[in-house]
Scaffold this active site. Structure first.
Site, PDB file in Angstrom:
ATOM      1  N   HIS A  73       0.533  -1.251  -0.153  1.00  0.00           N
ATOM      2  CA  HIS A  73      -0.119  -0.236  -0.267  1.00  0.00           C
ATOM      3  C   HIS A  73       0.853   1.544  -0.276  1.00  0.00           C
ATOM      4  CE1 HIS A  73      -4.111  -2.302   0.623  1.00  0.00           C
ATOM      5  NE2 HIS A  73      -3.060  -2.975   1.956  1.00  0.00           N
ATOM      6  N   LYS A  84      -8.289  13.664   4.364  1.00  0.00           N
ATOM      7  CA  LYS A  84      -7.926  12.407   4.644  1.00  0.00           C
ATOM      8  C   LYS A  84      -6.933  12.351   6.123  1.00  0.00           C
ATOM      9  CE  LYS A  84      -6.770  13.663   0.120  1.00  0.00           C
ATOM     10  NZ  LYS A  84      -6.121  12.121  -0.540  1.00  0.00           N
ATOM     11  N   ARG A  85      -5.585  11.595   6.193  1.00  0.00           N
ATOM     12  CA  ARG A  85      -5.163  12.054   6.993  1.00  0.00           C
ATOM     13  C   ARG A  85      -3.828  13.394   6.561  1.00  0.00           C
ATOM     14  NH1 ARG A  85      -4.434   8.413  10.961  1.00  0.00           N
ATOM     15  NH2 ARG A  85      -2.429   9.078  11.881  1.00  0.00           N
ATOM     16  N   LYS A 127       0.754  14.269   0.788  1.00  0.00           N
ATOM     17  CA  LYS A 127      -0.505  15.009   0.331  1.00  0.00           C
ATOM     18  C   LYS A 127      -0.959  16.519  -0.165  1.00  0.00           C
ATOM     19  CE  LYS A 127      -2.620  10.374   2.933  1.00  0.00           C
ATOM     20  NZ  LYS A 127      -2.919   9.681   2.179  1.00  0.00           N
ATOM     21  N   THR A 162      -8.664   6.190  -1.762  1.00  0.00           N
ATOM     22  CA  THR A 162      -9.893   6.016  -1.636  1.00  0.00           C
ATOM     23  C   THR A 162     -10.936   7.112  -1.001  1.00  0.00           C
ATOM     24  OG1 THR A 162     -10.086   4.751   0.143  1.00  0.00           O
ATOM     25  CG2 THR A 162      -9.633   3.299  -1.587  1.00  0.00           C
ATOM     26  N   LYS A 182     -15.162   8.305  -2.988  1.00  0.00           N
ATOM     27  CA  LYS A 182     -16.119   8.306  -2.384  1.00  0.00           C
ATOM     28  C   LYS A 182     -17.016   9.214  -2.910  1.00  0.00           C
ATOM     29  CE  LYS A 182     -14.064   5.431   0.830  1.00  0.00           C
ATOM     30  NZ  LYS A 182     -13.386   5.545   2.134  1.00  0.00           N
TER      31      LYS A 182
HETATM   32  C1  26Q Z   1       3.554   0.132  10.071  1.00  0.00           C
HETATM   33  C2  26Q Z   1       4.560  -0.080  11.216  1.00  0.00           C
HETATM   34  C3  26Q Z   1       4.030   0.107  12.581  1.00  0.00           C
HETATM   35  C4  26Q Z   1       3.539   0.842  12.592  1.00  0.00           C
HETATM   36  C5  26Q Z   1       2.483   1.332  11.668  1.00  0.00           C
HETATM   37  C6  26Q Z   1       2.755   1.086  10.505  1.00  0.00           C
HETATM   38  C7  26Q Z   1       1.711   1.553   9.045  1.00  0.00           C
HETATM   39  C8  26Q Z   1       0.104   1.395   9.823  1.00  0.00           C
HETATM   40  C9  26Q Z   1      -0.461   2.322   9.133  1.00  0.00           C
HETATM   41  C10 26Q Z   1       2.058   1.701   8.103  1.00  0.00           C
HETATM   42  C11 26Q Z   1       1.044   1.598   7.288  1.00  0.00           C
HETATM   43  C12 26Q Z   1      -0.560   1.844   7.411  1.00  0.00           C
HETATM   44  C13 26Q Z   1      -0.915   2.382   6.894  1.00  0.00           C
HETATM   45  C14 26Q Z   1      -1.402   3.139   5.468  1.00  0.00           C
HETATM   46  C15 26Q Z   1      -2.056   3.599   4.498  1.00  0.00           C
HETATM   47  O1  26Q Z   1      -3.418   3.798   5.075  1.00  0.00           O
HETATM   48  N1  26Q Z   1      -2.097   3.620   2.893  1.00  0.00           N
HETATM   49  C16 26Q Z   1      -3.158   3.330   2.455  1.00  0.00           C
HETATM   50  O2  26Q Z   1      -3.419   2.582   1.953  1.00  0.00           O
HETATM   51  C17 26Q Z   1      -4.950   2.995   0.899  1.00  0.00           C
HETATM   52  C18 26Q Z   1      -5.609   1.499   0.706  1.00  0.00           C
HETATM   53  O3  26Q Z   1      -5.068   0.585  -0.200  1.00  0.00           O
HETATM   54  C19 26Q Z   1      -4.601   3.623  -0.136  1.00  0.00           C
HETATM   55  O4  26Q Z   1      -5.822   4.569  -0.735  1.00  0.00           O
HETATM   56  C20 26Q Z   1      -3.537   4.568   0.038  1.00  0.00           C
HETATM   57  O5  26Q Z   1      -3.265   5.550  -1.159  1.00  0.00           O
HETATM   58  C21 26Q Z   1      -2.358   4.194   1.257  1.00  0.00           C
HETATM   59  O6  26Q Z   1      -1.509   5.467   1.841  1.00  0.00           O
END
Ligand code: 26Q
Length: 808
Positions: free
Chosen positions: A355, A543-544, A549, A651, A655
């Site tokens: 991702h 978004k976050r 972004k 995503t 929406k």
């Molecule tokens: C990893 C290790 C330790 C702590 C936290 C994490 C961690 C947690 C969440 C790393 C990444 C995430 C989340 C990533 C994320 O949300 N990515 C998004 O995924 C979406 C679905 O595929 C995409 O549409 C977005 O582009 C992408 O940023």
């Protein structure tokens, strides 16, 4: 198919209230009624779940296991009622019993067991897998605290705990009889018996994993799936006075571990934090899940040798990557297989979705931590790593490639490489993203095993994100397409294109949007005291918060507009409201400063009479799934402005599109595929392309030159630096853009390079907005062509090309 009439639902609710709270409807509180409603629907789904499971077992169907550290489910009451086809009946029953249905729905806390995109994607896929009647189970952790609640205090983000379970637990069904034990630490002892080497782990710390199942209903089907959330408990009784000294300490340790493991969701999004508790969470959930799958499989088939024929494990990013060594451990240590046999089955069972391409988000765990926390898993990883390395050497004979593809390197375990080695498929989440994986991030692995690399463009649950939350638009679609066919066949939306020149239809579409804007303005006023003008353009970025972004680019443009307005109070004729919503990871200082900046600017503009009825900026506190559900139907402009090549898919963009908002965006992530179906004429594209971004960086990007050359940009940045009426200065952000800071290069995400193009895109958008008919036509085309972004399509692709399971 419909399990209730209004009447039988009233009876069920009344009985539930009496049974659980000893109250009549007249005596019950809204909270109690909310819980009773959840329990009544849960009962129906649980009964159907038993039938689904029986059938899966009887027909020996292949099952999908979707592993994710995050499932951002949001609210379930309205959604489950919708899927069970009893939403109107539930509304009516609640009103008949003296409650306001909307208040009951609004009371439900979000199950915020995720950060953002990745977690919400898992939730949407669960809905589609169920609707498509795929035997599937989701697995995650039953976090006591979900994503933090955001409060804005004096313009700054403050994080509060999210105790969602008080009311949210009504959906959970604990299954203590299916608990698993997970072991940490300890020492390994090896011995020979029956002609081969055995390994046992002694003196380990044991934690009990107890399933709390959330039942998931599909739309227009009796098929029901489960989201299995693991809760952590101590294995030993609480009374420790009876133990010997050694046992006493061990018991205390186990209790401490059990109390912390499922406590809280890590709030970092797109950023890796090498905390040992996070690794414990990952192994806890992976081990419990794999044991649970293996136990059920053995129960049905009496052997694990056909495991890969009956199970596929999809892992949501690398976070559950330990499934690979955990499967190996169970096949070898518990089922007595040899390495090659175990590896054959493992690599045919696991598939990995990536991702992100951001380097700081790729997981790399210190080997020392693995070694002490998971000694047997570490042994297995070393063996996987050594064998993989030999394979790479024999294929490439190139030390640079050996290093690049290594699983263990420089004292770290690289989880992405472990997933590539241990899986049968690797997929990106949009066309562009998957190309970048193949040509760049995982180039060498793709050169050796090209068949593993695939693309599955993300999708969203269009029943939730359109039909359920936007009844006005749902009604129009039904009228124009001749029914509700689009709910199961989202490409049916294409029929709307036929009405592009039908003025009555375009006006009705505009009227629906206007009503939704009024409804959102009322909601914002009621719930947070924000006054919105429904006649202004609703221009939204939610978004976050992350630098890539580029919320800051949006801010720079608003500053430019504001300065224009000061030069000429008539510069803006069309009222324009910019809405922001974003949580920042608590440790991400720059992101928090950008939130503060948005609030400073909002305050400045709110207090300047020049801006009245022309320009407004609003920061929406605590953006989350349920707020998105109110906001999407009311949005007109969707800001998707990430630096090209950085957003894997997005995503939220889908929406907005489905709800008829027009996109201002870069050619990044799934925006590229939106552009493919919309053309230049139905969206506002701007900025550098992914390859141009790469070239500019390679050739040396000097943002100061742009600052010196471009008067408008310079004035903007100088204003940012000086700050606004609240007296907060943003020298730090100014420095970061022009000179870099904290190890980051100047303007790492190329805001300045795209600034002029972005301003022009905004200008084109505002000019188009003045031509109401044209705007409405574009909006109609957006809705009409959004069907391919339905999660049903994405899940069908996973089922056909990766999982090889049949579906409806
Ligand atoms: C990893 C290790 C330790 C702590 C936290 C994490 C961690 C947690 C969440 C790393 C990444 C995430 C989340 C990533 C994320 O949300 N990515 C998004 O995924 C979406 C679905 O595929 C995409 O549409 C977005 O582009 C992408 O940023």
């Amino acid at each position: 198919m419909t399990p209730f009439t209004t009447k039988t639902l009233e009876e069920a609710l009344t009985a539930k209230l009496m049974l659980n709270f000893g109250k009549t409807p007249e005596e019950a509180t809204d909270q109690e009624m909310m819980k009773a409603s959840a329990l009544v629907l849960r009962d129906v789904m649980a009964i159907r779940g038993v039938e689904t499971n029986k059938q899966t077992r009887r027909e020996q169907k292949k099952q999908v296991h979707y592993l994710s550290l995050e499932f951002l489910m949001g609210r379930s009451l309205m959604k489950n009622a919708y899927n069970l086809n009893v939403l109107p009946q539930l509304r009516e029953a609640l009103e008949n019993l003296g409650f306001k249905a909307a208040d009951i729905f609004e009371l439900e806390p979000d199950a915020g067991l995720g950060n953002g995109g990745l977690g919400r994607l898992a939730a949407c896929y669960l809905d589609s897998m169920t609707t498509l009647e795929i035997p599937a189970t989701g697995y995650s952790i039953c976090y006591e605290l979900g994503i933090f609640k955001q409060k804005i205090v004096e313009g700054q983000q403050v994080e509060l705990p999210d105790n969602w379970k008080d009311l949210g637990a009504a959906w959970l069904l604990p299954k203590p009889e299916e608990a698993q034990t997970v072991h940490f630490g300890g020492t390994l002892r090896e011995f020979w018996a029956d002609g081969h080497l055995h390994t046992v782990n002694e003196n380990a710390t044991a934690v009990l994993a107890v399933p709390c199942d959330m039942v998931v209903a599909g739309y227009d089907t009796n098929h029901v799936n489960t989201l299995r959330l693991w809760d952590a408990r101590a294995t030993k009784p609480v009374d420790m006075s009876l133990f010997s000294r050694g046992e006493y300490l061990k018991a205390a340790e186990e209790e401490a571990m059990a109390e912390t493991i499922a406590k809280v969701l890590y709030p970092e999004d797109n950023h890796y934090e090498g905390k040992s508790l996070r690794l414990k969470q990952q192994y806890f959930f992976v081990s419990a899940t794999v044991q649970s799958i293996a136990t059920k499989h053995l129960d049905t088939y009496g052997t694990l040798k056909n495991f890969h024929e009956k199970n596929v494990i999809q892992i949501n990013d690398t976070h559950p990557a330990l499934v690979v060594p955990e499967l190996m451990r169970i096949f070898i240590d518990e089922a007595g297989m040899n390495w090659d046999e175990a590896w054959e089955i493992t690599t045919k069972s696991v598939a990995y979705t990536n991702h992100t391409v951001l380097a700081e988000a790729l997981e790399r765990w210190p080997q020392s931590l693995m070694e002490t926390l998971l000694p047997r898993i570490w042994q297995i990883i070393q063996e996987i790593s050594a064998r993989w390395q030999r394979k790479v050497e024999n294929f490439y004979h190139d030390p640079a490639k050996t290093q690049n593809m290594a699983i263990i390197w420089g004292g770290e375990v690289r989880m992405a490489n472990l997933c590539i080695a241990g899986g049968m498929a690797v997929n990106g989440v949009s066309g562009l993203h998957s190309e970048i994986l193949k040509k760049d991030v995982f180039k060498d692995a793709c050169g050796m095993e090209p068949w593993k690399f695939q693309n599955v463009t993300n999708g969203i649950d269009h029943r939730r994100w359109l039909s359920e939350i936007n009844p006005g638009l749902d009604g129009l679609i039904r009228d124009l397409t001749g029914g509700d066919d689009y709910l199961m066949h989202p490409l049916t939306l294409r029929k709307l294109d036929d009405y592009a020149d039908d003025k009555a239809v375009l006006e009705r579409l505009a009227e629906i949007k206007h009503q939704n804007k009024v409804a959102f303005a009322n909601h914002a006023k009621r719930s947070r005291g924000v006054i919105l003008n429904p006649d202004a353009i609703f221009d939204v970025q939610v978004k976050r918060l992350h630098e890539y972004k580029r919320q800051l680019l949006n801010v720079l443009h608003i500053i430019a507009l504001y300065q224009q307005l000061q030069d000429d109070p008539n510069a803006i004729t069309q009222p324009h409201t910019f809405l922001f919503g974003a949580k920042a990871a608590p440790g991400y200082a720059v992101a928090k400063r950008i939130i503060q900046l948005i609030n400073s600017l909002a305050d400045q503009i709110a207090h300047d009479p020049i801006c009245k009825d022309k320009l407004q900026v609003v920061f929406l506190e605590n953006y989350r799934v349920s707020l998105a559900e109110h906001l999407m139907p009311a949005s007109e402009v969707s800001q998707q402005i990430s630096t090209a090549g950085k957003e894997a898919s997005g995503t939220g963009n889908m929406k907005f599109m489905m709800n008829g908002a027009l996109t201002i965006g870069t050619l990044d992530g799934a925006n590229v595929e939106m552009h493919d179906v919309l053309g230049d004429e139905n969206m506002f594209l701007f900025g550098l392309h992914a390859d141009e971004v790469e070239r500019l960086k390679r050739e040396g990007y000097v943002p100061q030159r742009l600052y010196n050359r471009d008067e408008k940009l310079r004035r903007c940045l100088d204003a940012l630096r000086a700050g606004f009426r609240d007296g907060v200065r943003y020298e730090d952000l100014y420095q970061r853009l022009l000179f870099g800071s904290g190890g980051s290069p100047a303007d790492e995400y190329l805001l300045l390079a795209d600034f002029q193009a972005y301003c022009q895109a905004e200008k084109r958008m505002v000019e188009t907005y003045a031509d109401r008919e044209k705007w409405n036509r574009m909006s109609l085309h957006n809705i009409a062509r959004s069907g391919i972004f339905a999660a049903d399509r994405a899940v069908a692709e996973y089922a056909d090309n990766i999982w090889h399971v049949s579906h409806k």
